[in-house]
Write an enzyme that holds these catalytic residues in place. Structure first.
Site, PDB file in Angstrom:
ATOM      1  N   GLY A  10       6.398  -8.275  -9.157  1.00 56.52           N
ATOM      2  CA  GLY A  10       5.238  -7.372  -9.027  1.00 56.52           C
ATOM      3  C   GLY A  10       4.711  -6.963 -10.388  1.00 56.52           C
ATOM      4  N   LEU A  33       7.561 -11.702  -2.043  1.00 57.68           N
ATOM      5  CA  LEU A  33       6.234 -12.302  -2.330  1.00 57.68           C
ATOM      6  C   LEU A  33       5.124 -11.724  -1.449  1.00 57.68           C
ATOM      7  CD1 LEU A  33       7.286 -16.036  -2.882  1.00 57.68           C
ATOM      8  CD2 LEU A  33       7.040 -14.215  -4.582  1.00 57.68           C
ATOM      9  N   ASN A  35       3.415  -9.158  -2.167  1.00 62.10           N
ATOM     10  CA  ASN A  35       2.336  -8.631  -3.021  1.00 62.10           C
ATOM     11  C   ASN A  35       2.419  -9.276  -4.404  1.00 62.10           C
ATOM     12  OD1 ASN A  35       0.165  -7.084  -3.762  1.00 62.10           O
ATOM     13  ND2 ASN A  35       1.379  -5.292  -4.304  1.00 62.10           N
ATOM     14  N   LEU A  59      14.178  -7.486   1.648  1.00 57.24           N
ATOM     15  CA  LEU A  59      15.265  -6.496   1.644  1.00 57.24           C
ATOM     16  C   LEU A  59      15.353  -5.739   2.970  1.00 57.24           C
ATOM     17  CD1 LEU A  59      14.808  -5.073  -1.963  1.00 57.24           C
ATOM     18  CD2 LEU A  59      16.694  -6.511  -1.172  1.00 57.24           C
ATOM     19  N   PHE A  81      12.214  -1.806  -7.680  1.00 59.21           N
ATOM     20  CA  PHE A  81      10.755  -1.659  -7.580  1.00 59.21           C
ATOM     21  C   PHE A  81      10.260  -1.971  -6.163  1.00 59.21           C
ATOM     22  CE2 PHE A  81       9.624  -1.111 -11.957  1.00 59.21           C
ATOM     23  CZ  PHE A  81      10.499  -1.874 -12.707  1.00 59.21           C
ATOM     24  N   SER A 125       7.234   8.309  -8.520  1.00 60.53           N
ATOM     25  CA  SER A 125       5.814   8.475  -8.854  1.00 60.53           C
ATOM     26  C   SER A 125       5.471   9.952  -9.019  1.00 60.53           C
ATOM     27  CB  SER A 125       4.971   7.868  -7.716  1.00 60.53           C
ATOM     28  OG  SER A 125       3.606   8.229  -7.870  1.00 60.53           O
ATOM     29  N   THR A 127       3.186  11.245  -7.867  1.00 65.36           N
ATOM     30  CA  THR A 127       2.587  11.651  -6.596  1.00 65.36           C
ATOM     31  C   THR A 127       3.459  12.682  -5.875  1.00 65.36           C
ATOM     32  OG1 THR A 127       1.260  10.655  -4.842  1.00 65.36           O
ATOM     33  CG2 THR A 127       3.524   9.912  -5.019  1.00 65.36           C
ATOM     34  N   TYR A 150       3.066   7.137   1.823  1.00 65.84           N
ATOM     35  CA  TYR A 150       3.571   6.480   0.608  1.00 65.84           C
ATOM     36  C   TYR A 150       4.272   7.512  -0.277  1.00 65.84           C
ATOM     37  CZ  TYR A 150       3.622   5.166  -4.238  1.00 65.84           C
ATOM     38  OH  TYR A 150       4.035   4.985  -5.542  1.00 65.84           O
ATOM     39  N   LYS A 154       8.502   8.216  -1.421  1.00 62.04           N
ATOM     40  CA  LYS A 154       9.065   8.408  -2.772  1.00 62.04           C
ATOM     41  C   LYS A 154       9.902   9.691  -2.810  1.00 62.04           C
ATOM     42  CE  LYS A 154       7.534   4.724  -4.699  1.00 62.04           C
ATOM     43  NZ  LYS A 154       8.504   3.655  -5.029  1.00 62.04           N
ATOM     44  N   GLY A 297      -7.756  12.963  -0.177  1.00 63.46           N
ATOM     45  CA  GLY A 297      -6.366  12.945  -0.659  1.00 63.46           C
ATOM     46  C   GLY A 297      -6.234  12.928  -2.164  1.00 63.46           C
TER      47      GLY A 297
HETATM   48  C1  WQD Z   1      -7.435   7.160 -10.411  1.00 64.63           C
HETATM   49  C2  WQD Z   1      -8.698   7.995 -10.469  1.00 64.63           C
HETATM   50  C3  WQD Z   1      -9.768   8.249  -8.334  1.00 64.63           C
HETATM   51  C4  WQD Z   1     -10.895   4.068  -7.802  1.00 64.63           C
HETATM   52  C5  WQD Z   1      -2.481   6.126  -7.169  1.00 64.63           C
HETATM   53  C6  WQD Z   1      -1.241   6.500  -6.431  1.00 64.63           C
HETATM   54  C7  WQD Z   1      -0.096   6.594  -7.409  1.00 64.63           C
HETATM   55  C8  WQD Z   1       0.013   5.272  -8.141  1.00 64.63           C
HETATM   56  C9  WQD Z   1      -1.274   4.982  -8.881  1.00 64.63           C
HETATM   57  C10 WQD Z   1       1.500   3.783  -6.982  1.00 64.63           C
HETATM   58  C11 WQD Z   1      -8.824   8.961  -9.276  1.00 64.63           C
HETATM   59  C12 WQD Z   1     -10.664   7.478  -9.304  1.00 64.63           C
HETATM   60  C13 WQD Z   1     -10.368   5.257  -8.315  1.00 64.63           C
HETATM   61  C14 WQD Z   1     -12.315   3.920  -7.703  1.00 64.63           C
HETATM   62  C15 WQD Z   1     -12.584   6.106  -8.642  1.00 64.63           C
HETATM   63  N1  WQD Z   1       0.277   4.225  -7.223  1.00 64.63           N
HETATM   64  N2  WQD Z   1     -11.206   6.233  -8.731  1.00 64.63           N
HETATM   65  N3  WQD Z   1     -13.101   4.935  -8.141  1.00 64.63           N
HETATM   66  O1  WQD Z   1      -5.039   7.756  -7.038  1.00 64.63           O
HETATM   67  O2  WQD Z   1      -4.375   8.567  -9.370  1.00 64.63           O
HETATM   68  O3  WQD Z   1      -2.809   7.144  -8.091  1.00 64.63           O
HETATM   69  O4  WQD Z   1      -2.315   4.927  -7.876  1.00 64.63           O
HETATM   70  O5  WQD Z   1       2.529   4.166  -7.468  1.00 64.63           O
HETATM   71  O6  WQD Z   1       1.079   6.840  -6.694  1.00 64.63           O
HETATM   72  O7  WQD Z   1      -1.418   7.784  -5.866  1.00 64.63           O
HETATM   73  O8  WQD Z   1      -4.866   6.157  -8.992  1.00 64.63           O
HETATM   74  O9  WQD Z   1      -6.354   4.380  -9.845  1.00 64.63           O
HETATM   75  O10 WQD Z   1      -6.494   5.023  -7.375  1.00 64.63           O
HETATM   76  O11 WQD Z   1      -7.374   6.593  -9.096  1.00 64.63           O
HETATM   77  O12 WQD Z   1     -13.351   7.026  -9.030  1.00 64.63           O
HETATM   78  O13 WQD Z   1     -12.853   2.869  -7.249  1.00 64.63           O
HETATM   79  O14 WQD Z   1      -9.831   7.119 -10.385  1.00 64.63           O
HETATM   80  O15 WQD Z   1     -10.548   9.151  -7.560  1.00 64.63           O
HETATM   81  O16 WQD Z   1      -9.444  10.138  -9.745  1.00 64.63           O
HETATM   82  P1  WQD Z   1      -4.347   7.515  -8.329  1.00 64.63           P
HETATM   83  P2  WQD Z   1      -6.288   5.451  -8.792  1.00 64.63           P
END
Ligand code: WQD
Length: 337
Positions: A10, A33, A35, A59, A81, A125, A127, A150, A154, A297
Site C-alpha cells: 500500500g 492486493l 488496494n 488476513l 498497515f 490515525s 482521526t 473507519y 482505529k 464529517g
Molecule cells: C483534507 C482537507 C477536506 C478533498 C482523511 C482521513 C484520515 C486519513 C487522511 C486515513 C479537508 C479538503 C479534500 C477534496 C477538499 N486517512 N478536501 N476537496 O479528511 O483530513 O483525513 O484522510 O488514514 O484518517 O480522515 O483528508 O485529504 O480527505 O481532506 O476540499 O476534493 O481537504 O475537506 O479539509 P482528511 P482529506
C-alpha cells in the site's frame, strides 16, 4: 532481522518497506492486493535493490494467518498497515470495515501472543481525536466519539492492543498519522488511489494533469484564517522513517511502557487554499478549483504537537509542504506519462 509488514504494498506500507530495507531489515510483505498491485514490488526493488518476499494473503482467513506464523516462526517484529481506510466507504459499508480492520488485527495479535517476545507497530490515525479542543494536538488529548466506522476501528484497535499488552509479551507502539502525502523522490512508488480520489492531494495532482476537471474545495466558512479547513500534511517518506525508528525502539527494548503512542505530523497546519497555492507554485500552473459546501464529517483543524515524537522517539519530519507536493506532482506526471 526479519520483519512482517502487513499491507506492505500500500501507499505508506511500500514506503516503509523501502526504509526498512535501507536499514538492513529482511522484509516479508503480506497483502491481499485489494488496494494495491504486485507492480509495487518492482518499484521497491528499483529503489532498494532488494525484492522483498511477498505472500498474497487475506488476513481475514484466520487459518492462513496461523499457518503463516507457523511457517515463519522467527518473525518477532510486525508493522501492521493492512486495513481499509476510506472514511466515506466505511459509512456506507461499516461491516466491511469492522471485519477487515478488527478481525485481521485480532488474528495477528493471537499469533504474537504465543511468542515470548514480540514488537508490534500499529497504523493509527489522528482521526481518533475527532475535533480536538486545543491545537497543536498532543498524545494525551482525549479520544473522542469516532466520526466514522473507519475512525472507530482505529480507536477499537488501540483499545484491543492496550488490553492484550497486559496479558502478553507484546510491546506495541501506536502511530497516529496526520495527513500523509507525497511520494518517494525517485517516483518509483507513490499513492495509487482507485477511482475518484477522496483525499485532497491526489485530487489536486490529478486535476493538475487534466484527469479531473476541477477541484471542489469543501467549505470556506470554517473559523480559520482563510476560512478553509486546516490539516498537518506530512511527507510519506518522513512517516515511513518514523516506523523504522519506532520498530527499533521496541526491538532494542528502549520503550518505557508496553504500549506507547506518538503523533506523526510536521507540527504545522496548512489550509486547503494554502495547499492549492503551494501546488500552483511547485507545478508552475494555476489550479482550477471552486468553493463548494462543507463535506459531511470534516473537522475544522488538526495539526500535531510533535514534541513527544521529537524528544522521546527521536524522530522529526524533514520535508516542507512544497517539497511534499513537488514529490506528489513528480509521481503523478510519471504514472500518467
Ligand atoms: C483534507 C482537507 C477536506 C478533498 C482523511 C482521513 C484520515 C486519513 C487522511 C486515513 C479537508 C479538503 C479534500 C477534496 C477538499 N486517512 N478536501 N476537496 O479528511 O483530513 O483525513 O484522510 O488514514 O484518517 O480522515 O483528508 O485529504 O480527505 O481532506 O476540499 O476534493 O481537504 O475537506 O479539509 P482528511 P482529506
Amino acid at each position: 532481522m526479519k520483519v512482517l509488514v502487513t499491507g506492505g504494498l500500500g501507499f505508506i506500507g511500500s514506503h516503509t518497506v523501502v526504509e526498512l530495507q535501507n536499514e538492513g531489515f529482511e522484509v516479508i510483505i503480506i497483502d491481499n492486493l485489494s488496494n494495491s498491485s504486485e507492480e509495487v514490488l518492482v518499484g521497491i526493488e528499483n529503489i532498494s535493490g532488494k525484492k522483498p518476499v511477498f505472500e498474497k494473503m487475506d488476513l481475514r482467513e484466520k487459518n492462513a494467518v496461523i499457518s503463516f506464523f507457523e511457517k515463519h516462526n522467527d518473525i518477532n517484529g510486525v508493522i501492521h498497515f493492512a486495513a481499509s481506510k476510506a472514511v466515506g466507504e466505511s459509512v456506507e459499508n461499516p461491516l466491511l470495515y469492522y471485519e477487515n480492520n478488527i478481525n485481521t488485527l485480532v488474528y495477528v495479535l493471537q499469533e504474537l501472543q504465543k511468542k515470548d517476545d514480540a514488537s508490534f507497530i500499529f497504523s493509527s490515525s489522528c482521526t481518533v481525536y475527532g475535533q480536538a479542543e486545543k491545537m497543536p494536538i498532543t498524545e494525551d488529548a482525549p479520544v473522542q466519539m469516532a466520526m466514522s466506522p473507519y475512525g472507530n476501528t482505529k480507536q477499537i484497535g488501540e483499545e484491543i492492543i492496550t488490553e492484550v499488552a497486559k496479558v502478553s509479551n507484546i510491546k506495541s507502539i501506536l502511530l497516529r498519522y496526520f495527513n500523509p502525502i507525497g511520494a518517494h523522490p525517485t517516483a518509483e512508488i507513490g499513492e495509487l488511489p482507485i477511482g475518484v480520489p477522496q483525499n485532497l492531494v491526489p485530487f489536486i495532482t490529478q486535476t493538475g494533469m487534466g484527469l479531473r476537471q476541477q477541484l471542489a474545495v469543501y467549505g470556506d466558512d470554517y473559523p480559520t484564517p482563510d476560512g478553509t479547513a486546516v490539516r498537518d500534511y506530512i511527507h510519506v517518506v518522513d512517516l515511513a522513517k518514523a516506523h523504522v525508528v519506532a520498530l527499533k525502539r521496541l526491538l532494542e527494548n528502549k520503550n518505557i511502557d508496553k504500549v506507547e503512542t506518538f503523533n506523526l505530523g510536521t507540527g504545522t497546519g496548512s489550509s486547503v487554499l494554502e495547499v492549492i497555492h503551494a501546488f500552483e507554485k511547485v507545478s508552475n500552473q494555476k489550479l482550477n478549483y471552486k468553493i463548494v459546501g462543507r463535506r459531511e464529517g470534516d473537522i475544522t483543524s488538526a495539526y500535531a504537537n510533535t514534541d513527544k515524537a521529537n524528544e522521546v522517539l527521536g524522530w522529526k519530519a524533514q520535508s516542507t509542504l512544497e517539497e511534499s507536493l513537488a514529490s506528489a506532482w513528480k509521481w503523478e506526471q510519471k504514472i500518467r506519462a
